[in-house]
Scaffold this motif. Structure first.
Motif, PDB file in Angstrom:
ATOM      1  N   ASP A  53      -2.535 -65.050   6.802  1.00  0.00           N
ATOM      2  CA  ASP A  53      -3.432 -65.798   7.674  1.00  0.00           C
ATOM      3  C   ASP A  53      -3.456 -65.081   9.027  1.00  0.00           C
ATOM      4  N   ALA A  54      -4.642 -64.751   9.510  1.00  0.00           N
ATOM      5  CA  ALA A  54      -4.790 -63.974  10.745  1.00  0.00           C
ATOM      6  C   ALA A  54      -4.160 -64.672  11.938  1.00  0.00           C
ATOM      7  N   GLN A  55      -4.250 -65.979  12.005  1.00  0.00           N
ATOM      8  CA  GLN A  55      -3.686 -66.711  13.135  1.00  0.00           C
ATOM      9  C   GLN A  55      -2.160 -66.576  13.158  1.00  0.00           C
ATOM     10  N   CYS A  56      -1.522 -66.688  12.009  1.00  0.00           N
ATOM     11  CA  CYS A  56      -0.066 -66.542  11.926  1.00  0.00           C
ATOM     12  C   CYS A  56       0.345 -65.121  12.293  1.00  0.00           C
ATOM     13  N   PHE A  57      -0.414 -64.158  11.834  1.00  0.00           N
ATOM     14  CA  PHE A  57      -0.124 -62.760  12.144  1.00  0.00           C
ATOM     15  C   PHE A  57      -0.253 -62.510  13.644  1.00  0.00           C
ATOM     16  N   ASP A  58      -1.264 -63.119  14.276  1.00  0.00           N
ATOM     17  CA  ASP A  58      -1.447 -62.981  15.726  1.00  0.00           C
ATOM     18  C   ASP A  58      -0.258 -63.561  16.494  1.00  0.00           C
ATOM     19  N   VAL A  59       0.288 -64.673  15.993  1.00  0.00           N
ATOM     20  CA  VAL A  59       1.456 -65.278  16.636  1.00  0.00           C
ATOM     21  C   VAL A  59       2.638 -64.321  16.567  1.00  0.00           C
ATOM     22  N   LEU A  60       2.840 -63.699  15.418  1.00  0.00           N
ATOM     23  CA  LEU A  60       3.940 -62.752  15.258  1.00  0.00           C
ATOM     24  C   LEU A  60       3.747 -61.533  16.166  1.00  0.00           C
ATOM     25  N   GLN A  61       2.522 -61.068  16.283  1.00  0.00           N
ATOM     26  CA  GLN A  61       2.247 -59.956  17.193  1.00  0.00           C
ATOM     27  C   GLN A  61       2.496 -60.374  18.643  1.00  0.00           C
ATOM     28  N   GLY A  62       2.205 -61.630  18.948  1.00  0.00           N
ATOM     29  CA  GLY A  62       2.466 -62.153  20.290  1.00  0.00           C
ATOM     30  C   GLY A  62       3.956 -62.143  20.614  1.00  0.00           C
ATOM     31  N   ILE A  63       4.781 -62.503  19.634  1.00  0.00           N
ATOM     32  CA  ILE A  63       6.233 -62.456  19.823  1.00  0.00           C
ATOM     33  C   ILE A  63       6.666 -61.023  20.112  1.00  0.00           C
ATOM     34  N   ASP A  64       6.125 -60.078  19.372  1.00  0.00           N
ATOM     35  CA  ASP A  64       6.463 -58.680  19.577  1.00  0.00           C
ATOM     36  C   ASP A  64       6.027 -58.211  20.961  1.00  0.00           C
ATOM     37  N   HIS A  65       4.859 -58.655  21.406  1.00  0.00           N
ATOM     38  CA  HIS A  65       4.350 -58.286  22.731  1.00  0.00           C
ATOM     39  C   HIS A  65       5.264 -58.837  23.835  1.00  0.00           C
ATOM     40  N   VAL A  66       5.708 -60.073  23.689  1.00  0.00           N
ATOM     41  CA  VAL A  66       6.619 -60.680  24.666  1.00  0.00           C
ATOM     42  C   VAL A  66       7.926 -59.889  24.720  1.00  0.00           C
ATOM     43  N   THR A  67       8.438 -59.510  23.556  1.00  0.00           N
ATOM     44  CA  THR A  67       9.677 -58.726  23.495  1.00  0.00           C
ATOM     45  C   THR A  67       9.519 -57.416  24.253  1.00  0.00           C
ATOM     46  N   GLN A  68       8.423 -56.730  24.017  1.00  0.00           N
ATOM     47  CA  GLN A  68       8.185 -55.449  24.682  1.00  0.00           C
ATOM     48  C   GLN A  68       8.042 -55.620  26.195  1.00  0.00           C
ATOM     49  N   ASN A  69       7.347 -56.667  26.616  1.00  0.00           N
ATOM     50  CA  ASN A  69       7.185 -56.914  28.056  1.00  0.00           C
ATOM     51  C   ASN A  69       8.519 -57.228  28.718  1.00  0.00           C
ATOM     52  N   LEU A  70       9.331 -58.068  28.089  1.00  0.00           N
ATOM     53  CA  LEU A  70      10.638 -58.399  28.654  1.00  0.00           C
ATOM     54  C   LEU A  70      11.522 -57.160  28.759  1.00  0.00           C
ATOM     55  N   ALA A  71      11.516 -56.335  27.720  1.00  0.00           N
ATOM     56  CA  ALA A  71      12.318 -55.112  27.738  1.00  0.00           C
ATOM     57  C   ALA A  71      11.826 -54.162  28.829  1.00  0.00           C
ATOM     58  N   GLY A  72      10.524 -54.048  28.980  1.00  0.00           N
ATOM     59  CA  GLY A  72       9.959 -53.180  30.021  1.00  0.00           C
ATOM     60  C   GLY A  72      10.292 -53.664  31.421  1.00  0.00           C
ATOM     61  N   LEU A  73      10.180 -54.975  31.647  1.00  0.00           N
ATOM     62  CA  LEU A  73      10.528 -55.526  32.958  1.00  0.00           C
ATOM     63  C   LEU A  73      12.015 -55.362  33.251  1.00  0.00           C
ATOM     64  N   SER A  74      12.830 -55.492  32.233  1.00  0.00           N
ATOM     65  CA  SER A  74      14.269 -55.306  32.385  1.00  0.00           C
ATOM     66  C   SER A  74      14.576 -53.894  32.874  1.00  0.00           C
ATOM     67  N   LYS A  75      13.981 -52.909  32.234  1.00  0.00           N
ATOM     68  CA  LYS A  75      14.200 -51.508  32.626  1.00  0.00           C
ATOM     69  C   LYS A  75      13.632 -51.235  34.020  1.00  0.00           C
ATOM     70  N   PHE A  76      12.489 -51.812  34.315  1.00  0.00           N
ATOM     71  CA  PHE A  76      11.860 -51.650  35.628  1.00  0.00           C
ATOM     72  C   PHE A  76      12.792 -52.134  36.731  1.00  0.00           C
ATOM     73  N   LEU A  77      13.323 -53.354  36.575  1.00  0.00           N
ATOM     74  CA  LEU A  77      14.215 -53.904  37.596  1.00  0.00           C
ATOM     75  C   LEU A  77      15.524 -53.136  37.684  1.00  0.00           C
ATOM     76  N   ALA A  78      16.034 -52.676  36.552  1.00  0.00           N
ATOM     77  CA  ALA A  78      17.272 -51.886  36.566  1.00  0.00           C
ATOM     78  C   ALA A  78      17.071 -50.599  37.358  1.00  0.00           C
ATOM     79  N   ASN A  79      15.923 -49.979  37.217  1.00  0.00           N
ATOM     80  CA  ASN A  79      15.636 -48.753  37.969  1.00  0.00           C
ATOM     81  C   ASN A  79      15.472 -49.026  39.458  1.00  0.00           C
ATOM     82  N   ILE A  80      14.795 -50.110  39.801  1.00  0.00           N
ATOM     83  CA  ILE A  80      14.635 -50.461  41.215  1.00  0.00           C
ATOM     84  C   ILE A  80      15.995 -50.790  41.826  1.00  0.00           C
TER      85      ILE A  80
END
Length: 124
Positions: free
Chosen positions: A50-77
């Motif tokens: 189901d496309a809607q369920c797949f979109d939700v799973l992709q959303g979880i992956d997107h949140v994970t990537q954003n959190l990891a990126g922000l974590s590295k950003f703040l660590a560098n600053i």
């Protein structure tokens, strides 16, 4: 002879605070990543068609990537921020509803306690 002033706990060194916030974001990214195990639950794999369920799973992956990126950003600053820069974090920490997180932000020099996330439950 005057007594030396006690350190102001409310004034937190900016590099330490950025490092703690970065670590918190890193932990959140790891926690969100664990949500991918939902896919292995009975019936869920079939639902991914189901496309809607797949979109939700992709959303979880997107949140994970954003959190990891922000974590590295703040660590560098944090590595370049001057130690002399401090912030009064009292009102900001009062806005944090989880007591353990608030304490980590108030005292960033204290190590984060390793736990499975089950040490505290605050219902709204």
């Amino acid at each position: 002879m005057s007594k030396p002033a006690a350190p102001d706990i409310a004034h937190t060194p900016l590099p330490a605070l950025l490092e703690v916030v970065g670590e918190e974001l890193h932990q959140l990214a790891a926690d969100v990543e664990r949500l991918h195990t939902i896919v292995e639950l009975p019936g869920v794999r079939q639902s991914l068609r189901d496309a809607q369920c797949f979109d939700v799973l992709q959303g979880i992956d997107h949140v994970t990537q954003n959190l990891a990126g922000l974590s590295k950003f703040l660590a560098n600053i944090a590595t370049t921020a001057p130690d002399a820069w401090t912030l009064d974090t009292r009102s900001a920490c009062d806005a944090v509803l989880l007591a353990a997180l608030s304490e980590r932000l108030k005292q960033p020099s204290q190590p984060r306690q390793a736990n499975a996330g089950g040490d505290e439950c605050e219902f709204f």
